[in-house]
Design an enzyme around this catalytic site. Sequence first.
Site, PDB file in Angstrom:
ATOM      1  N   ALA A  19       0.892  -1.608   0.264  1.00  0.00           N
ATOM      2  CA  ALA A  19       0.122   0.229  -0.012  1.00  0.00           C
ATOM      3  C   ALA A  19       1.079   1.386  -0.063  1.00  0.00           C
ATOM      4  CB  ALA A  19      -1.413  -0.034   1.411  1.00  0.00           C
ATOM      5  N   LYS A  38       9.664   0.779  10.915  1.00  0.00           N
ATOM      6  CA  LYS A  38       9.914   0.540  12.510  1.00  0.00           C
ATOM      7  C   LYS A  38      10.967  -0.928  12.402  1.00  0.00           C
ATOM      8  CE  LYS A  38       6.692  -1.160  14.594  1.00  0.00           C
ATOM      9  NZ  LYS A  38       5.651  -1.496  15.476  1.00  0.00           N
ATOM     10  N   ASN A  45       3.805  -7.404   5.835  1.00  0.00           N
ATOM     11  CA  ASN A  45       2.829  -8.732   5.411  1.00  0.00           C
ATOM     12  C   ASN A  45       2.599  -8.829   3.825  1.00  0.00           C
ATOM     13  OD1 ASN A  45       2.122  -9.311   8.600  1.00  0.00           O
ATOM     14  ND2 ASN A  45       0.216  -7.716   8.153  1.00  0.00           N
ATOM     15  N   VAL A  47       5.785  -8.250   1.933  1.00  0.00           N
ATOM     16  CA  VAL A  47       6.346  -9.769   1.962  1.00  0.00           C
ATOM     17  C   VAL A  47       5.968 -11.217   1.737  1.00  0.00           C
ATOM     18  CG1 VAL A  47       8.880 -10.528   2.246  1.00  0.00           C
ATOM     19  CG2 VAL A  47       8.818  -7.725   1.524  1.00  0.00           C
ATOM     20  N   ALA A  49       3.105 -12.317   1.600  1.00  0.00           N
ATOM     21  CA  ALA A  49       1.595 -13.358   0.565  1.00  0.00           C
ATOM     22  C   ALA A  49       2.335 -13.644  -0.578  1.00  0.00           C
ATOM     23  CB  ALA A  49       1.396 -11.324  -0.238  1.00  0.00           C
ATOM     24  N   GLY A  52      -1.483 -14.865  -4.229  1.00  0.00           N
ATOM     25  CA  GLY A  52      -1.380 -13.704  -4.911  1.00  0.00           C
ATOM     26  C   GLY A  52      -2.524 -12.673  -5.570  1.00  0.00           C
ATOM     27  N   GLU A 115      -8.951 -19.881  -5.220  1.00  0.00           N
ATOM     28  CA  GLU A 115      -9.101 -19.723  -3.890  1.00  0.00           C
ATOM     29  C   GLU A 115     -10.438 -19.994  -3.237  1.00  0.00           C
ATOM     30  OE1 GLU A 115      -6.089 -16.772  -2.239  1.00  0.00           O
ATOM     31  OE2 GLU A 115      -4.491 -17.679  -2.961  1.00  0.00           O
ATOM     32  N   HIS A 226      -6.602 -17.366   9.706  1.00  0.00           N
ATOM     33  CA  HIS A 226      -6.840 -17.858   7.779  1.00  0.00           C
ATOM     34  C   HIS A 226      -6.612 -19.595   8.236  1.00  0.00           C
ATOM     35  CE1 HIS A 226      -5.070 -19.462   4.859  1.00  0.00           C
ATOM     36  NE2 HIS A 226      -4.258 -18.166   4.142  1.00  0.00           N
ATOM     37  N   ARG A 271     -12.788 -18.496   4.384  1.00  0.00           N
ATOM     38  CA  ARG A 271     -12.608 -18.609   5.388  1.00  0.00           C
ATOM     39  C   ARG A 271     -12.916 -18.636   6.752  1.00  0.00           C
ATOM     40  NH1 ARG A 271      -7.554 -14.573   3.087  1.00  0.00           N
ATOM     41  NH2 ARG A 271      -6.028 -15.934   1.223  1.00  0.00           N
ATOM     42  N   HIS A 325      -5.058 -13.601  10.897  1.00  0.00           N
ATOM     43  CA  HIS A 325      -4.289 -13.448   9.623  1.00  0.00           C
ATOM     44  C   HIS A 325      -4.918 -11.675   9.788  1.00  0.00           C
ATOM     45  CE1 HIS A 325      -3.499 -14.021   6.174  1.00  0.00           C
ATOM     46  NE2 HIS A 325      -4.542 -13.863   5.211  1.00  0.00           N
ATOM     47  N   GLU A 349      -3.768  -2.543   4.352  1.00  0.00           N
ATOM     48  CA  GLU A 349      -4.599  -2.953   5.788  1.00  0.00           C
ATOM     49  C   GLU A 349      -5.674  -2.388   7.190  1.00  0.00           C
ATOM     50  OE1 GLU A 349      -4.257  -7.430   8.780  1.00  0.00           O
ATOM     51  OE2 GLU A 349      -2.966  -7.066   6.847  1.00  0.00           O
ATOM     52  N   ARG A 360     -13.351 -11.196   4.481  1.00  0.00           N
ATOM     53  CA  ARG A 360     -12.351 -11.377   3.486  1.00  0.00           C
ATOM     54  C   ARG A 360     -12.115 -11.955   2.413  1.00  0.00           C
ATOM     55  NH1 ARG A 360      -7.076 -10.861   1.838  1.00  0.00           N
ATOM     56  NH2 ARG A 360      -6.523 -11.585   3.396  1.00  0.00           N
TER      57      ARG A 360
END
Length: 488
Positions: A19, A38, A45, A47, A49, A52, A115, A226, A271, A325, A349, A360
């Site tokens: 984002a 930080k 997060n 990285v 994922a 897709g 998915e 998740h 989910r 998740h 997020e 989601r």
Amino acid sequence: MSLHRRLETDVLIIGTGLAAISVALHLPPGTEALLVTKGTRFETNSVRAQGGIASAYAEVDHRGHFEDTCQAAKGRINPSVVDYVTRSGTEAMEFLLRQGVPFDQSEGEFLLGREGAHRLPRIYHCGGDETGKRIMETLMPRVPFPILEQTRITELIQVNGQVVGAVGYSDGEPIEIVARATILATGGVGGLFAASTNDPSIQGDGIALAFEAGATIRDLGYIQHHPTVLVHAGRSEGLITEALRGAGAILVTKSGDRIMADHPMQDLAARDEVAKRIHEVRKREPVYLDTSNVIDRTKRFPTFVEKCEKLNINPDLVEIAPGIHFLMGGIETDLTGQTHVEGLYAVGETASIGLHGRNRLASNSLLECVVMGKAVAEQLKLLPELAVKQVKRRPGTLRSVTDRLSQVIGVEMDVRQVQECLDALKGWALEESGQEAENRLRYVTACLLLEGARSRLTGEDENIEQVAVTATTGGIFNRGYRTVGYHE
């Protein structure tokens, strides 16, 4: 822009996930910006994922994606927002392809995954289950602005009710950043819990920062678990992508009974429904993911296979459990990312635009990051330059909220336990200062999460579309710390 104790810039972006990067890559020419994080720029997060990015890029129109998103969300959405984001899926894919993101293809055709709660394959992926990593490695070098790593933001700066930057600590030294627009892209809350799929650094900082500045926070009672987090020797060992089930993996008991066999969508149900079923079965016996029927497993899912190899377990059958998740609620914004506080924006997020509802839809998160990052950047309104004098910083706390939160917030919750935990946290005193002030943010977010859980469990949120909490109503703190920051 010289990097001294006080920095000045047009746009301050707090975070370095997709984002934040999307905002940075879409800012108008001539805009000056600074990104801070930080940890390192890749500790996000995004990285992590795996599955897709969902998009109707190959479909006649976005209608099916829109309908699947609405159905999975089970209400609490803004249909016009869902329409905007899913309609923008084609443009998002075109942007990523122009940037050189290497989506998996075979003979010139994209390889699409399916998915949970998607009725057809529309998940674009890279390197099998390394999508987030490949996207971020492609986009990060294209960011034309400086990135301050190891920089912990502890408070927003306000003048006359407007947010004009932030204060914190960079490599342990106090730092003040004055900006004409401040964008929170800090992710969710998973790092506050003992077991989650999130990077440990993702601890709801942006929510607390916005709350203290007077922004509206909503729907924190809706946290997605998740369904498939790998369990080994009684410990959670990270996310197993849902795309494995889309490729034929099934959820079974030790005896081989399929636990989702009676559901219309079987192992690819929404989910929340799959996580609840797994949780119920695990009260009696362990649940496993059987991946033995997945074709080209090593090539298509290298992250999963490598994880199993490191743990010395057979990838054919692995024990799984639900894990924290994704946060569906967050900082309320409009479709420009604007909060109710002038000068303050939120994206990704940490923001709540009415897209995800109660649950989601899989792989809509990266889509939201790209689409809304562009929307925020292109419609950003910079405040006039304001003089900022000395900043008076709030106190912090040395205590951790992780153990308490992890005990009461889960797939199944008890309102009495949630209330007792909230009451206990309200009694904490905030007395420490310095870098420990960052713990205050975790404390504030924890209280907000507990308030959200209580509202959901008691049904208080059923008579209104979204439960909203602002920094001027209610009472988390006993000693008046829930006040808008004071700066001279």
